[in-house]
Write a protein that holds these residues in place. Structure first.
Motif, PDB file in Angstrom:
ATOM      1  N   ALA A   7       0.810  -1.221   0.000  1.00  0.00           N
ATOM      2  CA  ALA A   7       0.000   0.000   0.000  1.00  0.00           C
ATOM      3  C   ALA A   7       0.842   1.270   0.000  1.00  0.00           C
ATOM      4  CB  ALA A   7      -0.927  -0.005   1.210  1.00  0.00           C
ATOM      5  N   LEU A   8       2.003   1.238   0.664  1.00  0.00           N
ATOM      6  CA  LEU A   8       2.806   2.467   0.777  1.00  0.00           C
ATOM      7  C   LEU A   8       3.790   2.633  -0.382  1.00  0.00           C
ATOM      8  CD1 LEU A   8       3.650   2.875   4.577  1.00  0.00           C
ATOM      9  CD2 LEU A   8       1.805   3.892   3.238  1.00  0.00           C
ATOM     10  N   THR A   9       3.701   1.775  -1.385  1.00  0.00           N
ATOM     11  CA  THR A   9       4.574   1.910  -2.558  1.00  0.00           C
ATOM     12  C   THR A   9       4.195   3.178  -3.321  1.00  0.00           C
ATOM     13  OG1 THR A   9       4.558  -0.496  -2.657  1.00  0.00           O
ATOM     14  CG2 THR A   9       5.469   0.678  -4.555  1.00  0.00           C
ATOM     15  N   THR A  10       5.192   3.991  -3.632  1.00  0.00           N
ATOM     16  CA  THR A  10       4.898   5.263  -4.308  1.00  0.00           C
ATOM     17  C   THR A  10       4.647   5.037  -5.803  1.00  0.00           C
ATOM     18  OG1 THR A  10       7.204   5.710  -4.813  1.00  0.00           O
ATOM     19  CG2 THR A  10       6.358   6.558  -2.708  1.00  0.00           C
ATOM     20  N   HIS A  11       3.987   6.015  -6.393  1.00  0.00           N
ATOM     21  CA  HIS A  11       3.744   5.963  -7.839  1.00  0.00           C
ATOM     22  C   HIS A  11       5.073   5.915  -8.593  1.00  0.00           C
ATOM     23  CE1 HIS A  11      -0.041   7.002  -6.248  1.00  0.00           C
ATOM     24  NE2 HIS A  11       0.059   8.314  -6.325  1.00  0.00           N
ATOM     25  N   ALA A  12       6.067   6.636  -8.118  1.00  0.00           N
ATOM     26  CA  ALA A  12       7.373   6.669  -8.792  1.00  0.00           C
ATOM     27  C   ALA A  12       7.986   5.278  -8.817  1.00  0.00           C
ATOM     28  CB  ALA A  12       8.313   7.650  -8.091  1.00  0.00           C
ATOM     29  N   THR A  13       7.839   4.544  -7.721  1.00  0.00           N
ATOM     30  CA  THR A  13       8.395   3.189  -7.673  1.00  0.00           C
ATOM     31  C   THR A  13       7.659   2.273  -8.635  1.00  0.00           C
ATOM     32  OG1 THR A  13       9.071   3.484  -5.383  1.00  0.00           O
ATOM     33  CG2 THR A  13       8.859   1.231  -6.155  1.00  0.00           C
ATOM     34  N   VAL A  14       6.333   2.335  -8.655  1.00  0.00           N
ATOM     35  CA  VAL A  14       5.567   1.486  -9.574  1.00  0.00           C
ATOM     36  C   VAL A  14       5.928   1.828 -11.025  1.00  0.00           C
ATOM     37  CG1 VAL A  14       3.240   0.882 -10.370  1.00  0.00           C
ATOM     38  CG2 VAL A  14       3.688   1.176  -7.925  1.00  0.00           C
ATOM     39  N   ALA A  15       6.122   3.117 -11.282  1.00  0.00           N
ATOM     40  CA  ALA A  15       6.402   3.556 -12.650  1.00  0.00           C
ATOM     41  C   ALA A  15       7.744   3.057 -13.164  1.00  0.00           C
ATOM     42  CB  ALA A  15       6.357   5.086 -12.727  1.00  0.00           C
ATOM     43  N   THR A  16       8.687   2.824 -12.261  1.00  0.00           N
ATOM     44  CA  THR A  16      10.051   2.507 -12.695  1.00  0.00           C
ATOM     45  C   THR A  16      10.502   1.092 -12.330  1.00  0.00           C
ATOM     46  OG1 THR A  16      10.906   3.487 -10.650  1.00  0.00           O
ATOM     47  CG2 THR A  16      10.814   4.910 -12.581  1.00  0.00           C
ATOM     48  N   ASP A  17       9.678   0.356 -11.613  1.00  0.00           N
ATOM     49  CA  ASP A  17      10.075  -0.976 -11.148  1.00  0.00           C
ATOM     50  C   ASP A  17      10.128  -1.967 -12.316  1.00  0.00           C
ATOM     51  OD1 ASP A  17      10.287  -2.809  -8.569  1.00  0.00           O
ATOM     52  OD2 ASP A  17       8.989  -3.831 -10.014  1.00  0.00           O
ATOM     53  N   ALA A  18      11.210  -2.724 -12.396  1.00  0.00           N
ATOM     54  CA  ALA A  18      11.393  -3.652 -13.519  1.00  0.00           C
ATOM     55  C   ALA A  18      10.353  -4.769 -13.497  1.00  0.00           C
ATOM     56  CB  ALA A  18      12.807  -4.243 -13.478  1.00  0.00           C
TER      57      ALA A  18
END
Lengths: 158, 268
Positions: free
Chosen positions: B71-82
């Motif tokens: 739940a606390l995963t940021t949008h930036a992380t989702v956008a760039t996660d392999a």
């Protein structure tokens, strides 16, 4: 509420009301007015600061949420009288007119370098500046400044 | 903002207890929806319970045909996660289009899902990808979770801990974004599964919803031509200063075509 944080390398503790925004702590309580408040609705980016090295809008972060974090503001970039390469590039390339958006633009520039490295296209910079508003319509020179600043940071190992 | 009490619990259980004893309490994660609402006094909680200090609520894990995002995963992380890019590229591109870079560095999946703004992006992905929302109290299927404007299956004090998405062979998100707010005027998430195609619409109506007609047409023929000319009935859609219901109904068809075309492109 006792809040311990590091601001521009100096560890400090402040007693802040929970409703205090990070930008209000910086400007009103600590007198660090380099970080600006443009819109107060997380759109203009004038309040950008680095939190643990990552750019965020300090008008939409509570000061108490910065507990244990390292904050870098525009005041923390220069080394004495020597401007940070990104700041120097803004001066060199006339990347500012009235200057109101500039602190947030410089922080946004550092954020772009963090994510994309030092070799930046104008298109990438323009895309990544979508969260920063300049009302003097000075975007072209801001883009040039960030492009040059990114290169200069690589040269200066900054 | 009006003054409030603030607590930073160290566990989900402690957060739920603090919430229960906090009068009119609210949870805060990235705060990029809640704090603006508090500034304008649309929300005036007595107590803010900050979930940001709880370990284990951020992270991304692929497990076969599912992808679970904390739940606390940021949008930036989702956008760039392999792992996200490899499993569900449509989800990565959705996250990359939320707000702006600074907003994406702060905003979280859980916060968006708990708030359920009718123009938010993530609800379309959660619904189209037949996801399961995991909370402090249990699990909710996406089809039951979203219940209209700012309304979800969450009960008072229930905390979103993560979302488990089904990994489809093909998916894409297309949105027409408001140029200032960057919220979806209309956003369409298309996901093609072996069992059929799911299409979710955000921004157009009072809450995210599935588009049955589009799903039937695309399940038979997964091509933009199969849904060419399809529009939504404006009777069920929003009219506001940004767009009329008729405009949104037409725009939904255009975004649907774009999403299908994008979903048909091979993974890079």
């Amino acid at each position: 509420m006792q809040t311990r944080l590091t601001i521009n390398g100096t560890s400090q503790t402040h007693d802040v009301a929970p409703a205090t925004l990070l930008v209000e702590l910086l400007r009103d309580d600590l007198g660090m007015t380099g970080t600006h408040i443009g819109c107060d609705t997380s759109q203009c980016g004038a309040c950008n600061v680095l939190i643990d090295g990552v750019a965020m809008k300090s008008c939409t972060v509570l000061a108490v949420q910065a507990e244990g974090k390292a904050i870098t503001t525009i005041e923390g970039l220069a080394n004495g009288d020597t401007l940070h390469p990104m700041q120097a590039a803004f001066r060199e390339h006339h990347g500012l007119q009235c200057g109101f958006c500039t602190p947030g633009m410089v922080i946004a520039g550092l954020e772009i370098v963090r994510r994309r490295g030092h070799d930046l296209s104008a298109e990438d910079i323009a895309h990544d500046l979508e969260g920063n508003l300049c009302r003097c319509t000075g975007y072209m020179n801001i883009i040039k400044a960030i492009q040059a600043g990114a290169k200069a940071m690589e040269a200066h190992n900054a | 903002m009006r003054e409030f009490a603030y607590a930073r619990p160290g566990s989900v259980a402690e957060a739920a207890r603090t919430f229960a004893g906090g009068g009119e309490a609210a949870f805060i994660a990235g705060g990029h929806t809640l704090l603006p609402a508090m500034k304008s006094r649309l929300r005036m909680p007595d107590t803010l319970v900050d979930l940001g200090g709880i370990p284990g609520l951020a992270g991304i894990a692929r497990d076969g045909d599912t992808l679970t995002i904390g739940a606390l995963t940021t949008h930036a992380t989702v956008a760039t996660d392999a792992a996200v890019a490899a499993a569900i590229p449509g989800l990565a591109s959705l996250a990359a289009g939320i707000g702006d870079p600074q907003v994406r560095n702060r905003g979280t999946l859980g916060g968006v899902i708990a708030n359920n703004d009718p123009a938010a992006d993530y609800p379309a992905a959660v619904l189209a990808l037949d996801a399961v929302v995991t909370t402090s109290a249990g699990r909710h299927a996406a089809d039951d979770y979203f219940q209209g404007m700012f309304t979800t299956a969450l009960t008072d004090g229930e905390i979103v801990t993560g979302v488990t998405f089904k990994v489809p062979p093909a998916s894409a998100y297309a949105k027409f974004r408001h140029p200032a707010s960057r919220y979806a005027v209309v956003g369409i998430f298309v996901a093609r599964f072996a069992a059929g195609v799911r299409v979710a619409v955000t921004g157009a109506g009072p809450g995210v919803f599935r588009w049955a007609e589009a799903e039937a047409a695309l399940s038979a023929d997964f091509s933009a031509a199969a849904v060419s000319g399809l529009t939504l009935d404006p009777a069920d859609l929003n009219t506001d200063i940004h767009a009329s219901a008729e405009y949104r109904g037409h725009l939904a068809g255009v975004m649907l075509g774009q999403a299908v075309t994008a979903a048909r492109r091979p993974h890079r």
